[in-house]
Design an enzyme around this catalytic site. Structure first.
Site, mmCIF file in Angstrom:
data_model
loop_
_atom_site.group_PDB
_atom_site.id
_atom_site.type_symbol
_atom_site.label_atom_id
_atom_site.label_comp_id
_atom_site.label_asym_id
_atom_site.label_seq_id
_atom_site.Cartn_x
_atom_site.Cartn_y
_atom_site.Cartn_z
ATOM 1 N N LYS A 134 -1.027 -2.842 -7.763
ATOM 2 C CA LYS A 134 -1.500 -1.677 -7.005
ATOM 3 C C LYS A 134 -0.774 -0.409 -7.449
ATOM 4 C CE LYS A 134 -2.439 -4.464 -2.879
ATOM 5 N NZ LYS A 134 -3.866 -4.822 -2.960
ATOM 6 N N GLN A 177 0.822 -1.215 0.000
ATOM 7 C CA GLN A 177 0.000 0.000 0.000
ATOM 8 C C GLN A 177 0.852 1.259 0.000
ATOM 9 O OE1 GLN A 177 -3.212 -0.057 -0.376
ATOM 10 N NE2 GLN A 177 -3.501 -2.258 -0.105
#
Lengths: 419, 150
Positions: free
Chosen positions: A239, A216
């Site tokens: 991501k 993240q």
């Protein structure tokens, strides 16, 4: 209703060229259930810019061959494209040497590699691995497996009500038994940016190496593995606006050199006889079998794209979006934000009185708004906050204030249904 | 938005807000837990079984409105029924939720359960609507203390 007060300024006038960036992402230009798509599930996976999609297509159309094997021209081109991405990843996270970049399927495989190759061969009975209460299952279960295999013990750093790690408790957990610390750089549920540099220093003072789960973090922050001084760093391409099924594990060369292979097969060997196999040098020792070549090449295009947008400009823009969304959502009666740390990435988890996250997810989807609803692969953290599930809106640099308003309107509509 | 109205009918919202038979059943001689690992939802179904007959029934747990309402309606419908009735009602409900044309729903006795018909338009939510039912069937069979939607 609170919607009337939400009159956001159009984002296009700002310094960050969000409208131009949106045009780079073909998937954003569609309607879902009759409404313009508002994609706010970026912490699950980010959308792909056209340049990444085109790179994959061009790779298969023009260069496809196996790497590091054949003598022919296509193999040479494919190998170069693959290894160029290794250099890009090295530069992107400021590793000292490309040999320290191992391509894997994603963050999960990167962590499993470190667990099975490093931890399993180094730890013995009575040793301890420290993780935090806000870890994704992929940074819990691989360590539990190692603990079972070697008789080690998992210790957990608690979080406070804001979703910040209790660093003093962490200090107390560290001891001569600590043989590894594994931490999320940024929480996938709370958005908390953990004080990892300080925590790495503390672990090192006890001689324990640190693995960071960067899944993240890399889409939002500039990561410098040498400045952090982390020993391992894992992240996923998908991501970071790249293809699925590929990621990278960074490891300090001296640790990687000592580690046994993770998987056996082609590519990872120097020579094989039935009596003895000589392993290949770094990083190939850890890349058994034909890898996801196209995916790696696509990751290279994604990194180029992100560099071109500029991580600091994008991060600044995302932070404005986070502040705006936090204000708008917090003003909705009955809505509670879970995760209010001082340092946050653009992730907002929330719960609403009397409405389960799944019902909210369904209603938002009918308004074209895509969020995540559930436990976010972090069941221990859900238990910590006493909720079975949360709704999570996560923002990328292509999202706009208008989309935050659309989210809020859809939440209002859900509250109306459940009145 | 009509699909939403169809999904979240007043009866469902009512059973979500005020679930019936929502407590531990002290007289229970059978129980089973149902979990949906995808979302973390969990339900425990309690049965008081006398021979072939469900004398009393209740549930506990947490879940979305669809899961809770379906569980609540189930306890209302199955009290006093036989195992065969329960199996037949489950089959009828399943056909209703998945739109299976091979099952004749005209004389199925679904009753109030008809309000769950809207779930058909949301295939991802079928598991929510059947969670408690799978637990009920496990409790009747008493072969597994925990069932999963996966």
């Amino acid at each position: 209703m609170s919607t009337g007060t939400r009159m956001s300024q159009p984002t296009s006038g700002g310094a960050f060229p969000v409208q131009r960036i949106r045009d780079d992402f073909p998937v954003l230009n569609q309607r879902v259930n009759g409404q313009p798509l508002v994609y706010l599930d970026n912490a699950s996976t980010a959308q792909k810019p056209r340049v990444v999609i085109d790179t994959l297509s061009r790779y298969y159309a023009e260069d496809n061959a196996n790497i590091h094997r054949a003598i022919h021209t296509l193999a040479e081109r494919a190998t170069q494209a693959y290894e160029r991405t290794r250099s890009k990843v090295r530069e992107f996270i400021n590793a000292a040497d490309s040999r320290e970049i191992i391509f894997v399927r994603g963050t999960t495989e990167g962590i499993n590699l470190a667990a099975q190759s490093y931890a399993r061969s180094v730890l013995t009975e009575g040793d301890e691995i420290i993780v935090s209460a806000m870890e994704h299952h992929s940074n819990i279960v691989p360590w539990q497996l190692v603990c079972q295999q070697v008789g080690a013990r998992l210790r957990v750093i608690p979080v406070d009500d804001d979703g910040e790690l209790l660093v003093d408790e962490y200090r107390r957990l560290l001891s001569e038994r600590t043989k590894l610390v594994a931490l999320a750089h940024v929480s996938n549920v709370l958005g908390t940016i953990n004080p990892v540099k300080q925590m790495i220093e503390m672990a090192h003072s006890h001689g324990a190496p640190v693995l960071l789960d960067g899944a993240q973090a890399v889409p939002h922050l500039r990561v410098d593995v040498r400045d952090l001084d982390c020993d391992f760093y894992a992240f996923s391409s998908h991501k970071l606006y790249g293809p699925t099924g590929v990621g990278a594990l960074y490891g300090k060369a001296d640790l990687l050199e000592e580690m046994p292979p993770y998987q056996g097969g082609g590519e990872m060997i120097a020579s094989v006889t039935f009596e003895k196999t000589q392993y290949n040098v770094l990083p190939y020792k850890f890349e058994a079998g034909t890898p996801n070549i196209a995916g790696v090449v696509g990751l290279g295009a994604a990194i180029d794209y992100v560099q071109q947008v500029g991580l600091s400009a994008a991060g600044g823009y995302e932070h404005e979006l986070l502040d705006y969304a936090t204000g708008v959502l917090a003003a909705i009666p009955g809505l509670q934000i879970i995760g209010t740390a001082r340092e946050k990435a653009s992730v907002i988890s929330f719960v609403i009185d009397g409405i389960h996250a799944h019902d909210l997810g369904t209603i938002l989807d009918q308004h074209g708004v895509a969020i995540r609803a559930g436990h976010h692969c972090a069941m221990p953290l859900m238990q910590r906050f006493g909720v079975p599930a949360t709704a999570r809106a996560s923002f990328a640099f292509y999202n706009t204030r208008e989309e935050v308003d659309a989210l809020a309107r859809a939440v209002d509509a859900a509250i109306e249904v459940f009145g | 938005m009509s699909e939403l109205t169809e999904l979240y009918q007043e009866v469902i919202l009512d059973h979500n807000r005020r679930p019936r038979n929502f407590a531990k059943l002290e007289s229970a001689n059978r129980m089973a837990e149902g979990i949906n690992p995808l979302c973390g939802d969990q339900v425990v179904v309690y049965l008081q079984l006398d021979g072939d007959r469900i004398v009393d029934m209740s549930f506990q747990g947490y879940g979305c409105a669809i899961a809770k309402a379906s569980a609540s309606l189930m306890t209302e419908q199955l009290k006093g029924k036989s195992r065969a009735d329960a199996d037949q009602l489950f089959a009828a409900l399943h056909a209703l939720l998945t739109g299976d044309p091979s099952v004749d729903l005209s004389e199925d006795g679904l009753g109030k359960l008809e309000v769950l018909a809207g779930v058909r338009e949301f295939p991802i939510r079928v598991k929510c609507a059947t969670l408690a039912w799978h637990a009920m069937r496990a409790a009747l069979r008493q072969d597994r203390p925990q069932v999963s939607t996966e």
